[in-house]
Write a protein that holds these residues in place. Structure first.
Motif, short mmCIF file in Angstrom:
data_model
loop_
_atom_site.label_atom_id
_atom_site.label_comp_id
_atom_site.label_asym_id
_atom_site.label_seq_id
_atom_site.Cartn_x
_atom_site.Cartn_y
_atom_site.Cartn_z
N SER A 141 1.01 139.99 39.86
CA SER A 141 1.49 140.65 41.11
C SER A 141 0.72 142.09 41.52
O SER A 141 0.49 142.94 40.50
CB SER A 141 2.95 140.79 41.20
N LYS A 142 1.01 142.71 42.61
CA LYS A 142 0.37 144.15 42.67
C LYS A 142 1.35 145.17 41.97
O LYS A 142 0.71 146.09 41.58
CB LYS A 142 0.43 144.41 44.26
N ILE A 171 2.12 147.76 50.07
CA ILE A 171 3.05 148.57 50.36
C ILE A 171 4.71 148.17 49.76
O ILE A 171 5.05 149.34 49.11
CB ILE A 171 3.28 148.67 52.02
N TYR A 172 4.74 146.97 49.54
CA TYR A 172 5.85 146.64 48.77
C TYR A 172 5.84 147.16 47.54
O TYR A 172 7.06 147.78 47.10
CB TYR A 172 5.86 145.03 48.96
N ALA A 173 4.65 146.90 46.63
CA ALA A 173 4.62 147.15 45.62
C ALA A 173 4.74 148.67 45.39
O ALA A 173 5.62 149.46 44.06
CB ALA A 173 3.16 146.87 44.77
N ALA A 174 4.35 149.65 46.10
CA ALA A 174 4.26 151.13 45.93
C ALA A 174 5.89 151.38 46.29
O ALA A 174 6.31 152.24 45.48
CB ALA A 174 3.64 151.63 47.09
N GLY A 178 8.29 153.15 43.37
CA GLY A 178 8.62 154.63 43.85
C GLY A 178 7.36 155.50 43.81
O GLY A 178 7.79 156.65 44.06
N ILE A 179 6.49 154.82 44.67
CA ILE A 179 5.53 156.15 44.91
C ILE A 179 5.14 155.57 46.45
O ILE A 179 5.51 154.94 47.18
CB ILE A 179 3.97 155.75 44.19
N LYS A 180 4.55 156.86 47.24
CA LYS A 180 4.37 156.82 48.69
C LYS A 180 3.11 156.00 48.78
O LYS A 180 2.60 155.46 47.88
CB LYS A 180 3.71 158.12 49.06
N SER A 181 2.83 155.55 49.95
CA SER A 181 1.89 154.74 50.46
C SER A 181 1.32 155.00 51.76
O SER A 181 1.76 155.57 52.49
CB SER A 181 2.46 153.24 50.33
#
Length: 215
Positions: A141-142, A171-174, A178-181
């Motif tokens: 998964s990403k 985007i979901y993975a980010a 907990g990181i920006k996207s």
């Protein structure tokens, strides 16, 4: 952004790999009695795992899916890998932002394919880490792929990292980690898809990435 860690998806973000992927899928399913393939619907699959594409889009059972995946890799490793182009401005972008940041590729592709593409198109030297799908390690998964990069790159953390991608999976993975996207609209995802999943930024072209990534 300075002294940051910038993660890039590959397909639809750095390179336009549409032709090679679609031709590989078509080759993979040519052994089955599937006559109607709508190209636009196939494009919407790019970025999804191959197993999901053959299971969910073509409704193949598990045995047929495994055969289709093998045929896809047969085509892609010999031909499809190189049916690919770099988006205009990407080389210049990477050359400029790598001076003050560390760059990472986080792709659903296998590491082998990702490295081969980056080397073939002269982009490999910009990246400190190439993280991709590794089914033998359970990294598919990403979010798992991004976490793999985080564990491998010294000094990286969620506060100084950002993910750049063209599909909702990025985007979901980010968000999960907990990181920006940043969602790029020149790839294979739509404005609706990327805005609905909560991308922190949306950009229409590669040049716009430079503005955000150097703020």
């Amino acid at each position: 952004m300075k002294n940051g860690y910038i993660m890039f998806d590959l397909d639809g973000t750095l390179t336009d790999s549409k032709a090679g992927i679609l031709n590989g899928i078509k080759f993979a399913i040519s052994q089955y009695e599937i006559y109607t393939i709508e190209t636009e619907k196939l494009i919407s699959c790019i970025g999804s795992p191959l197993r999901s594409i053959f299971n969910n889009f073509f409704h193949l059972d598990d045995k047929a899916t495994e055969k289709a995946i093998d045929r896809f890799h047969q085509y892609y490793s010999e031909i499809g890998l190189y049916e690919n182009t770099i988006y205009d401005g990407v080389n210049n972008l990477l050359e400029r932002i790598c001076v003050n940041n560390r760059l990472i590729v986080a792709t659903g592709k296998s590491v082998y394919y990702a490295e081969a593409i980056l080397k073939h198109f002269g982009l490999y030297q910009y990246f400190d880490c190439i993280s991709g799908s590794q089914s033998q390690k359970g990294i598919t998964s990403k979010s798992q792929i991004i976490n793999d990069a985080i564990t491998r790159v010294h000094g990286i953390n969620t506060s100084n990292s950002i993910m750049v991608g063209d599909r909702k999976h990025d985007i979901y993975a980010a968000r999960e980690i907990g990181i920006k996207s940043i969602g790029v609209l020149y790839g294979y995802g739509s404005y609706k898809e990327l805005s609905n999943v909560g991308a922190d930024y949306l950009v229409a072209k590669v040049d716009d990435l430079f503005t955000i990534l150097t703020e």
